[in-house]
Write an enzyme that holds these catalytic residues in place. Structure first.
Site, PDB file in Angstrom:
ATOM      1  N   GLY A  16      24.986  20.696  30.336  1.00 26.44           N
ATOM      2  CA  GLY A  16      24.007  21.498  31.167  1.00 26.44           C
ATOM      3  C   GLY A  16      24.601  22.512  31.968  1.00 26.44           C
ATOM      4  O   GLY A  16      25.841  22.707  31.970  1.00 26.44           O
ATOM      5  N   GLY A  18      23.703  25.347  35.528  1.00 26.93           N
ATOM      6  CA  GLY A  18      22.912  25.629  36.570  1.00 26.93           C
ATOM      7  C   GLY A  18      23.299  26.964  37.519  1.00 26.93           C
ATOM      8  O   GLY A  18      24.076  27.532  36.880  1.00 26.93           O
ATOM      9  N   ALA A  19      22.958  26.810  38.801  1.00 26.32           N
ATOM     10  CA  ALA A  19      23.489  27.963  39.529  1.00 26.32           C
ATOM     11  C   ALA A  19      25.011  27.922  39.847  1.00 26.32           C
ATOM     12  O   ALA A  19      25.382  29.090  40.024  1.00 26.32           O
ATOM     13  CB  ALA A  19      22.643  28.098  40.666  1.00 26.32           C
ATOM     14  N   TYR A  20      25.594  26.720  39.688  1.00 26.25           N
ATOM     15  CA  TYR A  20      26.913  26.498  40.099  1.00 26.25           C
ATOM     16  C   TYR A  20      27.925  26.739  39.129  1.00 26.25           C
ATOM     17  O   TYR A  20      29.047  26.532  39.131  1.00 26.25           O
ATOM     18  CB  TYR A  20      26.894  25.305  40.633  1.00 26.25           C
ATOM     19  CG  TYR A  20      25.779  24.765  41.630  1.00 26.25           C
ATOM     20  CD1 TYR A  20      25.563  25.571  42.679  1.00 26.25           C
ATOM     21  CD2 TYR A  20      25.121  23.714  41.388  1.00 26.25           C
ATOM     22  CE1 TYR A  20      24.591  25.342  43.372  1.00 26.25           C
ATOM     23  CE2 TYR A  20      24.139  23.261  42.233  1.00 26.25           C
ATOM     24  CZ  TYR A  20      23.622  23.886  43.165  1.00 26.25           C
ATOM     25  OH  TYR A  20      22.699  23.951  44.016  1.00 26.25           O
ATOM     26  N   GLY A  21      27.505  26.635  37.707  1.00 24.33           N
ATOM     27  CA  GLY A  21      28.107  26.940  36.609  1.00 24.33           C
ATOM     28  C   GLY A  21      27.690  25.772  35.293  1.00 24.33           C
ATOM     29  O   GLY A  21      26.795  25.406  35.413  1.00 24.33           O
ATOM     30  N   THR A  22      28.531  25.656  34.566  1.00 22.89           N
ATOM     31  CA  THR A  22      28.319  25.134  33.346  1.00 22.89           C
ATOM     32  C   THR A  22      28.963  23.742  33.445  1.00 22.89           C
ATOM     33  O   THR A  22      30.350  23.623  33.704  1.00 22.89           O
ATOM     34  CB  THR A  22      28.681  25.756  31.958  1.00 22.89           C
ATOM     35  OG1 THR A  22      27.986  27.072  31.993  1.00 22.89           O
ATOM     36  CG2 THR A  22      28.029  24.929  30.911  1.00 22.89           C
ATOM     37  N   LYS A  38      33.058  19.847  35.192  1.00 24.45           N
ATOM     38  CA  LYS A  38      32.209  20.917  36.095  1.00 24.45           C
ATOM     39  C   LYS A  38      32.875  21.792  36.703  1.00 24.45           C
ATOM     40  O   LYS A  38      33.720  21.555  37.479  1.00 24.45           O
ATOM     41  CB  LYS A  38      31.437  20.103  36.839  1.00 24.45           C
ATOM     42  CG  LYS A  38      30.570  20.381  37.631  1.00 24.45           C
ATOM     43  CD  LYS A  38      29.695  19.624  38.566  1.00 24.45           C
ATOM     44  CE  LYS A  38      28.088  20.420  38.786  1.00 24.45           C
ATOM     45  NZ  LYS A  38      27.096  19.612  38.911  1.00 24.45           N
ATOM     46  N   ASP A 140      21.174  16.051  46.786  1.00 26.68           N
ATOM     47  CA  ASP A 140      20.240  16.718  45.606  1.00 26.68           C
ATOM     48  C   ASP A 140      19.859  15.324  44.669  1.00 26.68           C
ATOM     49  O   ASP A 140      20.265  15.442  43.579  1.00 26.68           O
ATOM     50  CB  ASP A 140      21.022  17.584  44.818  1.00 26.68           C
ATOM     51  CG  ASP A 140      19.997  18.378  43.870  1.00 26.68           C
ATOM     52  OD1 ASP A 140      18.680  18.356  43.909  1.00 26.68           O
ATOM     53  OD2 ASP A 140      20.822  19.020  42.945  1.00 26.68           O
TER      54      ASP A 140
END
Length: 306
Positions: A16, A18-22, A38, A140
């Site tokens: 997956g 997101g804004a923080y990386g893959t 991560k 989150d």
């Protein structure tokens, strides 16, 4: 924190992004076991990594020593300097094949049994009570961030990294789902560990409903959908440190929880309402939730029969 590259780990598939990386599923070349990688980009200052990042990683490593069964294991941390302004921090976690969202989708009709939901909730609250007792807020919680092993073991993932992300978040137009956000965050008021309990309540309802409880399209719309279920809170519970007025919302009365979550039993409904309490100071804690009669009514029945 090791200042090495991730050469020990061979990416196998993208899990997956997101804004923080893959996030990647990867293989540990030495042991052959699968892990989840991560990577987070962190802005560096003159002294290297910001102290908040070092403190957060140290906390994650300390939590790892407890080896809690309901928290995903952090196995390694690698830092690689990309430039004078940025360092890539790679967190290496144990790999679990499915999250709660997938688990719910794969459950054959009519969905999870009441006993299965109770077991998942107990494990989720055990993990949360452990984090909160160590002053870690998840911030989150949603079905995608709760892992379920093939043996049905729940593991909280993506926790405690909010401060690592904070400097990067300011640079990224993040679109995060609103559906599990508590009223105090939607109203941009101060918040603490009760934020996670609200999210857990939303997840609890979703396990029965097989669809999210509050599906707002904006922060104000989300609040409106919440008040349609729990009612408009009284004036004295409305936060004073915010700009949005209580007068923006119609005066709504609470709906019976059984109308919203039809499969839930009476004690489950009471626990859910204790989690979905508007005032965070009155919201049940994870430890107290574990003591709720919802988790003990089966034991009472057994004792009565014997």
């Amino acid at each position: 924190m090791a200042n090495t590259t991730s050469v020990q780990y061979e990416p196998v598939a993208e899990i997956g992004g997101g804004a923080y990386g893959t996030v990647y599923k990867a293989r540990d070349i030495e042991s052959g076991q699968f892990v989840a990688l991560k990577s987070v980009r962190v802005q560096t200052d003159q002294n290297g990594l910001p102290i908040s990042t070092v403190r957060e990683v140290a906390l994650l490593r300390r939590l790892e020593q407890f080896d809690h069964p309901n928290v995903v294991r952090l196995m390694d941390v690698c830092a690689t300097q990309r430039s004078d302004q940025e360092t890539k921090v790679t967190l290496v976690f144990e790999h679990v094949d499915q999250d709660l969202k997938t688990y719910l989708e794969r459950a054959p009709a009519p969905g999870l049994s009441p006993d299965c939901i109770k077991d998942l909730m107990r494990q989720l609250l055990c993990g949360l009570a452990f984090l909160h007792s160590n002053r870690v807020m998840h911030r989150d919680l949603k079905p995608e961030n709760i892992l379920v092993t093939s043996q049905g073991q729940v593991k909280l993932a993506d926790f405690g990294l909010a401060r690592i992300y904070s400097c990067h978040m300011a640079l990224t137009p993040v679109v995060v789902t609103l559906w599990y956000r508590p009223p105090e965050v939607l109203l941009q008021s101060s918040y603490a560990t009760p934020v996670d309990i609200w999210s857990t309540g939303c997840i609890f309802a979703e396990m029965f409903r097989r669809k999210p409880l509050f599906c707002g399209e904006s922060e104000v719309d989300q609040l409106g959908k919440i008040f349609e279920v729990i009612g408009l809170p009284p004036e004295d519970e409305w936060p004073t440190d915010i700009t949005l007025s209580r007068k923006n919302f119609p005066p709504l009365m609470p709906r019976p929880i059984a109308d919203v979550v039809s499969e839930i039993n009476e004690q489950g409904g009471k626990l859910l309402l204790n989690m979905l309490t508007f005032d965070p100071l009155k919201r049940i804690s994870a430890l107290n939730a574990l003591e709720h009669p919802y988790f003990h009514d089966d034991e009472t029945l057994t004792q009565t029969k014997s």
